[in-house]
Write a protein that holds these residues in place. Structure first.
Motif: not given
Length: 179
Positions: A133-138
């Protein structure tokens, strides 16, 4: 006993005198730096980093310069070994410790649920989901920034760092699955 890798055997030359620096870190990892001068006058440095049980983590050798003193070559080799060790350290989040590698969670109910006893597989699954999730948001934020006609350098650096950390988190979680 150290298990030498291919780089050491390529570097080895018993006819040349060698000066050696060795260090053992607190966790048992070993650093070995060797310096020698070839007949042509070139100072060469070998750097070996070994796990506590002796397995080679990293081995490399470098040509430093003509007639560089052994002391300077060994000092440079020690600094290079420590830089390699820092590069191979596992990812450690720069924020307070949590059960996941996601961004800092401030909601107390979410934290309480995360602190419940869970199996290692469940913990890895949550960590993988949070990291993804953090990777996709970044990634999304960085793509949006790339589409902008004009970008402030500070904002670019901030988003680049966020994406780099998100990638590091994902890699760290994937290493957890493999071990």
């Amino acid at each position: 006993m150290r298990h030498r890798g291919a780089q050491f055997w390529l570097w080895l030359n018993k006819r040349l005198p060698v000066k050696t620096y060795e260090d053992v870190l607190g966790d048992g990892r070993q650093i070995e730096v060797q310096a020698r001068i070839t007949p042509q006058g070139m100072t060469q440095v070998f750097i070996g980093i070994y796990a506590a049980e002796g397995a080679a983590i990293c081995e490399e050798f470098h040509d430093r310069g003509l007639r560089e003193p052994f002391v300077l070559a060994l000092k440079w080799g020690g600094q290079r070994a420590r830089a390699i060790l820092l590069e191979t350290q596992p990812f450690i989040a720069p924020h307070r410790a949590q059960l996941t590698l996601s961004t800092v969670i401030t909601d107390e109910t979410v934290l309480a649920l995360r602190r419940l006893e869970m199996t290692a597989g469940e913990r890895l699954k949550i960590m993988a989901g949070d990291a993804l999730d953090e990777y996709r948001a970044a990634q999304s934020a960085m793509l949006e920034l790339m589409r902008s006609p004009k970008v402030d350098p500070l904002v670019w650096a901030e988003h680049s760092e966020r994406l780099r950390q998100a990638i590091d988190r994902r890699v760290s979680v994937q290493r957890g699955y493999l071990s």
